[in-house]
Write an enzyme that holds these catalytic residues in place. Structure first.
Site, mmCIF file in Angstrom:
data_model
loop_
_atom_site.group_PDB
_atom_site.id
_atom_site.type_symbol
_atom_site.label_atom_id
_atom_site.label_comp_id
_atom_site.label_asym_id
_atom_site.label_seq_id
_atom_site.Cartn_x
_atom_site.Cartn_y
_atom_site.Cartn_z
ATOM 1 N N ASN A 188 1.248 -1.284 -0.306
ATOM 2 C CA ASN A 188 0.091 -0.389 0.243
ATOM 3 C C ASN A 188 0.925 1.306 -0.089
ATOM 4 O O ASN A 188 1.944 0.877 0.736
ATOM 5 C CB ASN A 188 -0.729 0.402 1.000
ATOM 6 C CG ASN A 188 -2.126 -1.041 1.057
ATOM 7 O OD1 ASN A 188 -2.882 -0.402 -0.007
ATOM 8 N ND2 ASN A 188 -2.553 -0.914 2.280
ATOM 9 N N GLU A 215 -15.193 5.378 7.313
ATOM 10 C CA GLU A 215 -15.109 4.159 6.967
ATOM 11 C C GLU A 215 -13.978 3.954 7.884
ATOM 12 O O GLU A 215 -14.157 2.678 8.704
ATOM 13 C CB GLU A 215 -14.302 4.184 5.168
ATOM 14 C CG GLU A 215 -14.040 2.823 4.906
ATOM 15 C CD GLU A 215 -13.157 2.525 3.139
ATOM 16 O OE1 GLU A 215 -13.137 2.011 2.760
ATOM 17 O OE2 GLU A 215 -12.256 3.877 3.330
ATOM 18 N N GLU A 258 -15.484 -2.854 0.171
ATOM 19 C CA GLU A 258 -14.721 -3.196 -1.080
ATOM 20 C C GLU A 258 -13.530 -4.138 -0.933
ATOM 21 O O GLU A 258 -13.092 -4.635 -2.097
ATOM 22 C CB GLU A 258 -14.047 -1.537 -1.612
ATOM 23 C CG GLU A 258 -13.551 -1.465 -0.584
ATOM 24 C CD GLU A 258 -12.237 0.359 -0.692
ATOM 25 O OE1 GLU A 258 -12.723 0.586 -1.185
ATOM 26 O OE2 GLU A 258 -11.360 0.106 0.679
#
Lengths: 712, 712
Positions: free
Chosen positions: A204, A513, A519
């Site tokens: 990430n 979130e 997702e």
């Protein structure tokens, strides 16, 4: 008693002389404050006489000033204290949230406020404890005073010394992301498996761990003798987000604040109160879910007129892009774009753009037909061609639609059908840019009749070097909430700091979130226990926009995405109850819902605001069963969710009105359902029920059930 | 020629094959570009066949991506280049500035544009040279291309290899302040005296040096053989400010960009052009002052309607506070204040607040009586009690006046007298806070009729870790200029980045501080040569709000301040001409001007916009004599300033119209004047003059003169 013990008892006496105790209204929780040797503030906590927090230090370490060498007084707020004053008090009040799991919330605690003075510096601080039946909160307060007006925090050293090597349900401490799967290990194992856990996420762009024993809050724990313990924080305002770092030698967690770009952690002007540091405790896991301690430790609502704030069920132009079948971007003509320079009217559409006029109208029609309130549209505005990963300052302007999104006509069309569009503001982490456009962006929303915005903070932050959860960024998220309130706009902030109950004070913060959402089911999937873990952890601070409702769980059946959703279809239905939120998405595509219209009936029916909630069964990472009473009506809805193990939920209908009959519709996994092999097998049955009935429901592996119980 | 030389010549031939030469329109300046061994871009520069810049490298070093290890192509833009294309062209245009030293400016250069390709990476860059009669500019251009869309600059390596150990007029390179006194040493001495120079400033909260041979631009140099050389930059937009670091072994200066909080220097999206790196050169020091190369290298004006932009003469509620006789703050009741919480209506005024209704009215009356356009008022708004040194985010709101400043009534009173108030926005470095309030602050200005704002950035920046001159902060200053233009507001930014000619493109940037201003005369004083140094250096990029006109040079005569102004009274008068600016303050108190009303007549008379300017005499740090022709009139004004040495200026009136008579008033130092011992001794004489007359004026130590020559 031998001589050594006598000596220890004598040594301990000055400490005991300053000890102060405060007990919960029901007497189960006891918190004791004392000054240890050297005047170090210390507290401990028990539940039904069992140790929850063993004696643990409190205090703050300060950054020394540039001018410290010139004789300026520089000291930490760690020790050298004397007790100047102690006050105890009780509080019992019932308040009414604008939206929530229950119509009213009782806030009942006993309080101890200890004023400490540091004679060497002439500085006073106050430590305030509030003790509830299922836990406690403590915070530091810094009154305005001549010798303490401004200071910079090097680190907060609030300790939580655990009484044993508990089972921990944890995710890696990270300054930039919370989108991890929960690990379940003994505390002593955290450091040993940390690297293995982390390496799956290190790709990430925005992930910043700080210690191999660092974990996030809310941290759920379970002791060998059956105590459920949860450590979190409440009312984190203008302060960095707290993580916990474990000392495995002493089984002690200690606060670890998120730093700024310079490594410093907080800039304080007195008077100031830190967030509350909270410890929930019970011997019944259900109390972890029903306890409203986090909300209660926040300030009452600061918005006078809340009539414009409303729970919302919505669908959206979103899942198609997440799965990869459509794109947020409009064109593939350019390797990069510049707002105000790139002429979208002249470039070739890529043919995959999701937010087209036709597609949005289709969603509006679908929402209108099925009683959904709003339609989220992502990818409506210029800039998506190169929005991610470039640390691009001027990435979006939040006001310029793509050529194929007619903002005026689409809003008019939606309103003509009784539906609203939901705005989307992806910032790409460029906070400087967002704040520059915020007022114009909100004005545009007011102009066209939007009343809710989903914000996003994907990627590295600008100002560069800031982390997602630093004091300045937390200040930003709050700035957006408060500015939005002025415009009567509800906020659903993604990738922002995990919530800490601020929605009590600012109920226009209808969602966040701040965890791994649906997702990820399109990014390789999430473990089946994820959604029976989140209510114990992430949801302690406020609702999550989890975006449930994926019926076509095998994404390869309609796209090139090889992932699959790690629940059954009924498991998806259960989430509308198990994962409380005033904001609930029906996240799948309209054409998928049309294929399973009988099951979709539950999503049509289920409300997202409640008069009451009863947690019937709960165990972290295993199962949750909850019953909720529709706001202002006599209907109940029940949801149950299990992990990867099949089980049978037992629903005792004790909560129904005596003597009344109800029509119960049960959406449950078929006998042969299985989240991996047969996820879409479900049965729907109807029967009349009354108070006292017991319904046993089999939940498949990765499955669950949903039930509507409508008063006749 | 021996064998070794033959060999070298052979080796050098591929280099020579790619050499390109471009010459100034008058032929004096020659710039040669070539690729050195390894494909390294290189340039050199001569003036009248003398070396100005010996062969020097060009190129940029890039930050490697996080993902570089995974096979992504990562390279620097330093070498490995081949010449792909070269283009030469000529340009000759005359343009009209909105305000300036001359009515029109000629922009006449020859250009060489070299496109380089790096075959290993398939990346192209372009280096553009523009060669003028008195210098050259070069910049890097990055076209949009598949292999170069985004990159991060680790360092720019533009070199300036000097031909000798020149005399340098330098101030320490610093990321946060420019408020130094100039040092005059050989280049080789810079590193040796750096620490001693710097230690006088290290107490400042915001000062960040980076190298003991680091200096700021514009850097003035003088070679032993009589060349004046000046290195600076033009059009620094969305890029960090450049410093220069000297390698004393090779006498080579190299660019050293200002980093951001993470140490990185620039985030670039192509297409992008860097600022111009400029080298001025002449054998006549006066050309350093009259050359308009910096302005010419900026883009033409981007503001369509410039009718609202006007040169401005002003006085202000300011000097009293700088000297320490008055305060910006309103109360001493609190050790710190919070905007919106502190109730100023209830606290006790401190009795020293400068910006009171009565005092502002007195300044308005003074301005109206003496033909001054505006009155600056500092300390008018809430927050000054603890504004400095605390890294306080919410330090000012820029819209809430103190109780004793009636913003509506004072503006109305000013307007009734034909005067405007000038706004003051001190940010205390809290850029995040300023941007949040910018729109409301400008709206307030529009509402009450302000059309100019003095901004300030005293102290450490927020976002924390950013420096005053980093890319993001430069972007902020520009953001303010452009937002101000939308509101028809002129900007005078203090403590912001040193200007680089951007006022050509955005002429509402009417002034900057960005150097050591008159305020330092109240902080211990500045060397007498300071104001005959600044025009060679700081003023290369644009006008300075130096705030001259202090008549009561001995501050102890009316305050407890022990400093004194290091000029004579006539030296102060000369600054209205020597230090060109469209914004000129009469900075002293009205009561002081009333005491010397005959000398103040010059300030009443002197305009601040010009049709023409003639530099009659100039030598860095020694003296400047300049004649300027009033805009739209036939009047001339002449000013001369010397350093600590007395001298005689020779003013040849060649520039007057032939056959015309003029009334000349000369304000000059008395025979016995001296900036230390007798600063206020002056004489005023009047005579009729005509073209060809020569006036010799004696300037005292630290003195100067001023002259008005009015057409009859």
């Amino acid at each position: 008693m031998n001589y050594r013990n006598i000596l220890l008892a004598l040594l301990a006496s000055p400490l005991m002389a300053t000890a102060q105790t405060v007990t919960s209204p029901d007497g189960n929780v006891v918190v004791k404050f004392s000054l240890a040797d050297g005047g170090k503030p210390t507290y401990e906590m028990t539940y039904k006489a069992k140790d929850v927090v063993k004696p643990s230090g409190l205090g703050l370490e300060l950054v020394k000033s540039k001018h410290a060498s010139k004789g300026m007084k520089e000291t930490d707020l760690m020790d050298g204290f004397k007790v100047k004053d102690t006050k105890t008090s009780s509080f019992d009040e019932t308040w009414t949230p604008v939206w929530g799991e229950t119509r009213t919330i009782r806030n009942n605690y006993n309080e101890l406020a200890v004023t400490l003075t540091q004679p060497a510096t002439k500085r006073d601080i106050l430590i305030r404890f509030r003790v509830y039946d299922y836990g406690m909160g403590l915070r530091y307060e810094f009154p305005q005073q001549n010798e303490l007006n401004y200071f910079i925090i090097k680190e907060e050293h609030t300790q939580f010394a655990m009484a044993g090597d508990h089972t921990a349900y944890w995710i890696p401490g990270d300054y930039d992301t919370q989108e991890y799967e929960y690990q379940i290990t003994k505390m002593s194992e955290i450091g040993k498996v940390f690297d293995k856990v982390y390496e799956r996420y290190a790709d990430n762009s925005s992930t910043t761990t700080f210690s191999k024993t660092g974990v996030q809050t809310s941290l759920q724990l379970k002791s060998a003798d059956g105590l459920y313990i949860n450590i979190h924080e409440a009312a984190c305002l203008n302060y960095p987000t707290m993580h916990l770092n474990l000392d495995p030698q002493t089984m002690t967690f200690e606060s670890w604040l998120t730093p700024d770009a310079t490594g410093k952690k907080g800039y304080i002007q007195t008077p100031f109160n830190t967030p509350w540091r909270t410890v929930l405790v019970s011997d019944d896991a259900r109390d972890m879910l029903s306890c409203k301690l986090t909300l209660n430790l926040n300030e009452p609502c600061k918005i006078e007129d809340t009539s414009w704030i409303h729970p919302t069920k919505y669908c959206g132009v979103w899942w198609n892009m997440i799965v990869g079948a459509k794109s947020w971007s409009y064109t593939n003509d350019y390797p990069s774009v510049k707002l105000g320079i790139t002429d979208y009217a002249k470039c070739k559409p890529n043919g995959t753009h999701g937010a087209t006029n036709a597609e949005v109208r289709r969603y509006i029609d679908f929402a209108a037909k099925n009683g959904l309130d709003q339609v989220l549209v992502e990818g409506w505005n210029e800039g998506w061609e190169d929005w991610f990963g470039h640390q691009k300052l001027d990435v979006f302007d939040f006001v310029t639609p793509y050529p194929d999104f007619d903002i005026k006509a689409l809003n008019e069309y939606a309103h003509s059908k009784g539906v609203k569009l939901m705005m989307h503001h992806e910032t790409s982490g460029s906070v400087i840019n967002y704040e520059r456009h915020l007022e114009d962006a909100f004005k545009l929303m007011n102009k066209y009749g939007y009343d809710a915005v989903k914000t996003g903070y994907v990627g590295d932050m600008i100002p560069r070097g800031e982390y997602h959860y630093s004091q300045l960024m937390n200040n930003h998220y709050q700035h957006v909430i408060e500015e939005a309130a002025k415009h009567h706009i509800m906020v659903n902030a993604h990738e922002a700091t995990r919530p800490t109950g601020i929605c009590r004070t600012w109920p226009n913060l209808v969602g966040n979130e701040s965890a791994r959402g649906t997702e990820y089911e399109a990014f390789g999937g999430s473990v089946p226990y994820h959604t029976v873990m989140l209510p114990f952890t992430r949801l302690q601070g406020g609702p999550m926009d989890y975006t449930p409702g994926i019926f076509e769980t095998q994404l390869s059946s309609w796209s090139e995405n090889k992932s699959f959703v790690h629940t059954t279809l009924c498991g998806q239905l259960s989430l509308y109850l198990v994962m409380y939120s005033p904001l609930q998405m029906a996240a799948d595509l309209p054409e998928h819902y049309e294929k399973y219209d009988d099951a979709f009936q539950f999503i049509r029916d289920v409300p997202c605001d409640w008069d009451d909630s009863k947690y019937l069964e709960a165990e972290p990472a295993q199962y949750i069963t909850v019953a909720r009473k529709e706001k202002g009506k006599d209907n109940w809805f029940v949801g149950g969710k299990t992990n990867a193990d099949a089980r049978t939920a037992v629903v005792k209908l004790d909560f129904l009105d005596k003597g009344r009959k109800y029509e119960c519709t049960l959406y449950k996994d078929a006998e042969n359902a299985d989240y991996e092999k047969n996820p879409k097998a479900y049965t729907i049955t109807r029967r009349t029920v009354k108070k006292g009935d017991v319904i046993k429901v089999k939940e498949a592996r990765g499955g669950g059930f949903a039930m509507s119980i409508m008063a006749k």
